[in-house]
Scaffold this motif. Structure first.
Motif, short mmCIF file in Angstrom:
data_model
loop_
_atom_site.label_atom_id
_atom_site.label_comp_id
_atom_site.label_asym_id
_atom_site.label_seq_id
_atom_site.Cartn_x
_atom_site.Cartn_y
_atom_site.Cartn_z
N UNK A 1 11.73 -3.10 -30.58
CA UNK A 1 11.63 -1.73 -30.05
C UNK A 1 12.74 -0.85 -30.61
N UNK A 2 13.89 -1.47 -30.91
CA UNK A 2 15.02 -0.73 -31.47
C UNK A 2 14.86 -0.46 -32.96
N UNK A 3 13.78 -0.99 -33.56
CA UNK A 3 13.51 -0.68 -34.96
C UNK A 3 13.73 -1.80 -35.94
N UNK A 4 14.05 -3.00 -35.46
CA UNK A 4 14.26 -4.13 -36.37
C UNK A 4 12.95 -4.49 -37.07
N UNK A 5 13.06 -4.97 -38.30
CA UNK A 5 11.88 -5.36 -39.08
C UNK A 5 11.43 -6.76 -38.66
N UNK B 1 7.51 1.16 -14.69
CA UNK B 1 6.60 2.23 -15.11
C UNK B 1 5.43 1.71 -15.93
N UNK B 2 5.03 0.46 -15.68
CA UNK B 2 3.86 -0.06 -16.37
C UNK B 2 2.79 -0.45 -15.35
N UNK B 3 1.56 -0.58 -15.83
CA UNK B 3 0.43 -0.97 -14.99
C UNK B 3 0.17 0.07 -13.89
N UNK B 4 -0.03 1.29 -14.34
CA UNK B 4 -0.25 2.41 -13.42
C UNK B 4 -1.37 2.14 -12.42
N UNK B 5 -2.44 1.53 -12.90
CA UNK B 5 -3.59 1.34 -12.01
C UNK B 5 -3.29 0.38 -10.86
N UNK B 6 -2.21 -0.40 -11.00
CA UNK B 6 -1.83 -1.32 -9.94
C UNK B 6 -0.73 -0.76 -9.07
N UNK B 7 -0.36 0.51 -9.31
CA UNK B 7 0.60 1.17 -8.44
C UNK B 7 2.00 1.32 -8.99
N UNK C 1 11.22 2.20 -21.00
CA UNK C 1 10.72 1.79 -22.31
C UNK C 1 9.84 0.55 -22.10
N UNK C 2 8.80 0.38 -22.90
CA UNK C 2 7.92 -0.78 -22.72
C UNK C 2 8.63 -2.08 -23.05
N UNK C 3 8.36 -3.10 -22.27
CA UNK C 3 8.92 -4.43 -22.50
C UNK C 3 7.82 -5.47 -22.35
N UNK C 4 7.98 -6.61 -23.01
CA UNK C 4 6.91 -7.62 -23.00
C UNK C 4 5.58 -6.96 -23.36
N UNK C 5 5.56 -6.43 -24.56
CA UNK C 5 4.44 -5.59 -24.98
C UNK C 5 4.04 -5.92 -26.41
N UNK C 6 2.80 -5.63 -26.75
CA UNK C 6 2.34 -5.81 -28.11
C UNK C 6 2.85 -4.72 -29.05
#
Length: 384
Positions: free
Chosen positions: A243-247, A162-168, A185-190
């Motif tokens: 993403x799970x909330x770790x500091x 579900x990432x990179x919508x413009x690429x399909x 959920x986003x992965x490999x993300x800033x």
């Protein structure tokens, strides 16, 4: 899909790496294969990933362990890094192994590999339908937004995450089978950081020789300051935990102990703090800026802060900015052949499945491996 031969018919939905590999596997097994893709050209995300150098796999021991996904292991074991290199060689695309074990085609681009692959598929009789947007099922038939329908003997779904919508790759397919899908959920993300104005001149700067501390463990890897926060290859493998909330905290001198830092700092006298940090600890301008950004007012004893600088993250960037996604078809909804339990004869591959991996060749290898597995199993099913 009109039956033009006595061969079993396979429909593949999605022309990314997983879909194309499924098509190749099914065609080699003796099936008539048609690939349907919603975009005007195939493998757009694959091409984008290879613009700056296509890292397609990685040579390392215990490669499959990185995924942390037991159901995925048989597929990775059946088509791992050495198999990927052999497959590339067969397409006339030789590769080399970098100093970190990462594998790149000698051409360093995805386009020559894709052209050779599409030519091979054409030679195998695979038909590619462009701008063919799958709209769901009507009984046993696959229906498309233009009103057409096909009824294959077996289907492989390879529509991505579900990432990179413009690429399909937008994940809209999940709405057609909501009971089968774990949320994306986003992965490999800033990750978002609210910078003060004084950080503007440092945006875009790489941060090197710095440890990333999460749950008491220090990870080494380079990352970059962006206008939106932090991003980069050193950060991406930590996405699930963050993403799970770790500091997150930074160790600005991971090769020195607390005592060594205190000893080197000593008494700076009339020297400015910036100059003192640069000369005694060799901190870079961007490291000093991070220290000033997150630790002011600075304590008299700076050593503990240099070893553990807390970074206030405000969550991941939006999913469409992520390189990949977690979530997708749950493993309990598919069998060992990657066939949907709720729809016999329909198989799934690639990022549609609920697995997650860092960049560095792991994503592409798993897409190819699951595509090969699904294509072979679909052919076997169709030829029963």
């Amino acid at each position: 899909m009109e039956r033009k031969t006595d061969k079993a018919n396979i429909a593949v939905i999605g022309a990314g790496p997983a879909g194309l590999m499924a098509a190749e596997a099914a065609a080699r097994a003796g099936c008539a294969v048609e690939v349907f893709d919603r975009m005007p050209s195939p493998a757009r995300k694959f091409l984008m990933a290879g613009k700056s150098g296509l890292n397609i796999t990685k040579i390392e021991e215990r490669f499959a362990d990185v995924y942390g996904c037991p159901p995925l292991r048989p597929m990775i074991n059946a088509f791992g890094p050495s198999d990927v290199r052999g497959w590339m060689d067969g397409l006339g695309q030789t590769s080399f192994v970098g100093s970190t074990g990462r594998v790149f085609p000698d051409a360093m681009k995805a386009s020559p590999l894709l052209r050779a692959w599409l030519a091979r598929l054409d030679g195998l009789g695979v038909t590619l339908h462009r701008r063919a947007c799958w709209a769901g099922w009507d009984g046993q038939a696959l229906v498309f937004e233009d009103g057409s329908a096909v009824t294959p003997d077996a289907t492989v779904l390879a529509m991505g995450g579900a990432s990179w919508r413009r690429l399909g790759s937008d994940g809209v397919w999940a709405a057609r089978m909501p009971d089968l899908v774990a949320p994306f959920a986003p992965s490999n993300v800033g990750f978002v950081v609210d910078w003060s104005p004084h950080m503007t001149k440092h945006l875009g700067a790489p941060v090197k020789n710095t440890g990333l501390i999460i749950e008491g463990v220090t990870h080494r890897g380079e990352f970059t300051l962006s206008a939106r926060g932090l991003e980069g290859g050193g950060l991406y493998p930590l996405t699930p935990t963050l993403r799970a909330g770790a500091a997150l905290a930074l160790d600005l001198k991971p090769d020195l102990t607390l005592a060594q830092i205190r000893d080197r700092l000593g008494d700076r006298g009339k020297t400015s703090l910036t100059t003192h940090l640069r000369k005694t600890l060799r901190l870079t301008p961007v490291q000093i800026a991070l220290l000033q950004e997150f630790a002011r007012p600075l304590p008299i004893d700076l050593a503990p802060t240099i070893k553990h600088l807390d970074v206030p993250l405000r969550g991941p960037r939006p999913m469409d900015e992520a390189i990949s996604t977690a979530g997708g078809l749950r493993w309990d909804t598919i069998d060992d052949a990657l066939m949907l339990r709720a729809r016999p004869g329909t198989f799934a591959a690639g990022e549609m499945l609920d697995w997650e991996a860092p960049t560095g060749g792991y994503l592409l290898t798993a897409c190819l491996a699951t595509g090969l597995w699904a294509g072979r199993k679909a052919a076997k099913w169709a030829q029963r």
